[in-house]
Design an enzyme around this catalytic site. Structure first.
Site, PDB file in Angstrom:
ATOM      1  N   GLY A  23      -3.130 -25.016 -36.280  1.00 20.60           N
ATOM      2  CA  GLY A  23      -2.694 -25.519 -35.275  1.00 20.60           C
ATOM      3  C   GLY A  23      -2.131 -25.825 -33.667  1.00 20.60           C
ATOM      4  O   GLY A  23      -1.623 -26.639 -32.877  1.00 20.60           O
ATOM      5  N   HIS A 120     -12.485 -21.379 -26.612  1.00 17.75           N
ATOM      6  CA  HIS A 120     -12.619 -19.900 -27.565  1.00 17.75           C
ATOM      7  C   HIS A 120     -11.936 -19.240 -26.808  1.00 17.75           C
ATOM      8  O   HIS A 120     -11.359 -19.201 -25.552  1.00 17.75           O
ATOM      9  CB  HIS A 120     -13.963 -20.161 -27.471  1.00 17.75           C
ATOM     10  CG  HIS A 120     -14.820 -18.934 -27.859  1.00 17.75           C
ATOM     11  ND1 HIS A 120     -15.505 -19.135 -28.810  1.00 17.75           N
ATOM     12  CD2 HIS A 120     -15.040 -17.945 -27.640  1.00 17.75           C
ATOM     13  CE1 HIS A 120     -15.651 -17.332 -29.819  1.00 17.75           C
ATOM     14  NE2 HIS A 120     -15.462 -17.177 -28.425  1.00 17.75           N
ATOM     15  N   ASP A 156     -20.505 -22.586 -28.672  1.00 17.73           N
ATOM     16  CA  ASP A 156     -19.983 -22.293 -27.938  1.00 17.73           C
ATOM     17  C   ASP A 156     -20.357 -21.477 -26.165  1.00 17.73           C
ATOM     18  O   ASP A 156     -20.332 -20.823 -25.754  1.00 17.73           O
ATOM     19  CB  ASP A 156     -20.047 -20.321 -28.219  1.00 17.73           C
ATOM     20  CG  ASP A 156     -18.930 -20.436 -29.630  1.00 17.73           C
ATOM     21  OD1 ASP A 156     -17.777 -21.515 -29.392  1.00 17.73           O
ATOM     22  OD2 ASP A 156     -18.919 -19.035 -29.999  1.00 17.73           O
ATOM     23  N   GLU A 185      -4.285 -20.412 -23.750  1.00 22.45           N
ATOM     24  CA  GLU A 185      -5.351 -20.900 -24.197  1.00 22.45           C
ATOM     25  C   GLU A 185      -4.448 -22.490 -24.722  1.00 22.45           C
ATOM     26  O   GLU A 185      -5.101 -23.122 -24.781  1.00 22.45           O
ATOM     27  CB  GLU A 185      -5.567 -21.183 -26.198  1.00 22.45           C
ATOM     28  CG  GLU A 185      -6.501 -19.767 -26.342  1.00 22.45           C
ATOM     29  CD  GLU A 185      -6.909 -19.735 -27.291  1.00 22.45           C
ATOM     30  OE1 GLU A 185      -6.818 -20.712 -28.047  1.00 22.45           O
ATOM     31  OE2 GLU A 185      -7.068 -18.624 -28.203  1.00 22.45           O
TER      32      GLU A 185
HETATM   33  C1  GRF Z   1      -7.727 -20.379 -31.153  1.00 26.46           C
HETATM   34  O1  GRF Z   1      -7.639 -19.039 -31.278  1.00 26.46           O
HETATM   35  C2  GRF Z   1      -9.102 -20.856 -30.907  1.00 26.46           C
HETATM   36  O2  GRF Z   1      -8.800 -20.105 -29.593  1.00 26.46           O
HETATM   37  C3  GRF Z   1      -9.635 -21.096 -31.899  1.00 26.46           C
HETATM   38  O3  GRF Z   1      -9.478 -21.175 -33.288  1.00 26.46           O
HETATM   39  C4  GRF Z   1      -7.825 -20.818 -32.880  1.00 26.46           C
HETATM   40  C5  GRF Z   1      -7.890 -21.482 -33.326  1.00 26.46           C
HETATM   41  O4  GRF Z   1      -6.279 -21.506 -33.090  1.00 26.46           O
HETATM   42  N1  GRF Z   1     -10.968 -21.412 -31.218  1.00 26.46           N
HETATM   43  P1  GRF Z   1      -4.780 -22.670 -33.448  1.00 26.46           P
HETATM   44  O5  GRF Z   1      -5.389 -23.268 -35.069  1.00 26.46           O
HETATM   45  O6  GRF Z   1      -4.934 -23.830 -32.460  1.00 26.46           O
HETATM   46  O7  GRF Z   1      -3.375 -21.872 -33.220  1.00 26.46           O
END
Ligand code: GRF
Length: 212
Positions: A23, A120, A156, A185
């Site tokens: 999360g 992603h 995707d 991200e």
């Molecule tokens: C991230 O790498 C995201 O890109 C992928 O799943 C992972 C989730 O990480 N879809 P988190 O649970 O938000 O730390």
């Protein structure tokens, strides 16, 4: 056929985050909400995993959480119908998939067209699917990164909202590259959600335009 045009709403919105794991992207979005950079509130954190650490984080933040056990439903459609009902009851504007490790049914994706985003850990359309940081290293690409996109029934493959590139270094491991991508991200996902509720995302076909 005329090209479909969508523009995101300028309003104070209600977000549901779907997650299955740690999360960290949920926390990045929620931090931006708390700082006031996103004109919305996180109204629900949903998981298909009872013990997802992200659900615990959400509870500690005083947010509403919901876990539904997929095994208690006869089919994927039944499961997603129940999620749909829960989302609609709470008047959710935008669903943010943040490490939600279950593929949504085409019916669900269509029901919430332009109202589901995903993050992603690769530069789509390269490396869709799973374990993509490892695949990027093995393929020998010089750059990888992160993509925020709208979710469609084709996994995707939805319209791209934002991307950030990072270099792939010679001595990278899956972990080190994942970490470098994750930092991006945490920047681009809250930014994409911010733009959404500022009414600044215009989707024409599969291109997303960012309005001034
Ligand atoms: C991230 O790498 C995201 O890109 C992928 O799943 C992972 C989730 O990480 N879809 P988190 O649970 O938000 O730390």
């Amino acid at each position: 056929m005329t090209e479909q045009i969508f523009q995101s709403p300028k309003k104070r919105g209600r977000i549901a985050v779907f997650l299955s794991g740690r999360g960290s992207n949920f926390l990045a979005i929620h931090d931006a909400v708390k700082k006031g950079s996103i004109n919305a509130e996180v109204s629900l954190v949903f998981s298909n995993k009872q013990k997802a650490p992200g659900l615990e984080h959400a509870k500690k933040q005083g947010l509403e959480t919901l876990y539904l056990n997929p095994k208690e439903y006869a089919s994927k459609n039944d499961y997603d119908d129940q999620i749909c009902e829960q989302v609609q009851t709470r008047d959710i504007d935008l669903i943010c998939l943040a490490g939600y490790m279950k593929i949504l049914t085409p019916g669900f994706c269509e029901q919430f067209e332009h109202r589901i985003m995903n993050i992603h850990p690769a530069l789509l359309p390269s490396f869709p699917g799973l374990h993509v940081q490892k695949k990027a290293i093995e393929w020998g690409v010089r750059y990888s990164g992160a993509t925020v996109h709208f979710v469609t029934a084709k996994v995707d493959m939805g319209p791209i909202v934002l991307q950030a590139a990072v270099p792939v270094l010679q001595d990278d491991t899956e972990e080190s590259l994942s970490q470098r991508i994750l930092e991006q991200e945490h920047k681009i996902y809250p930014e994409a959600v911010r733009l959404y509720f500022e009414g600044k995302l215009k989707v024409k076909g599969r291109r997303v335009f960012i309005l001034d």
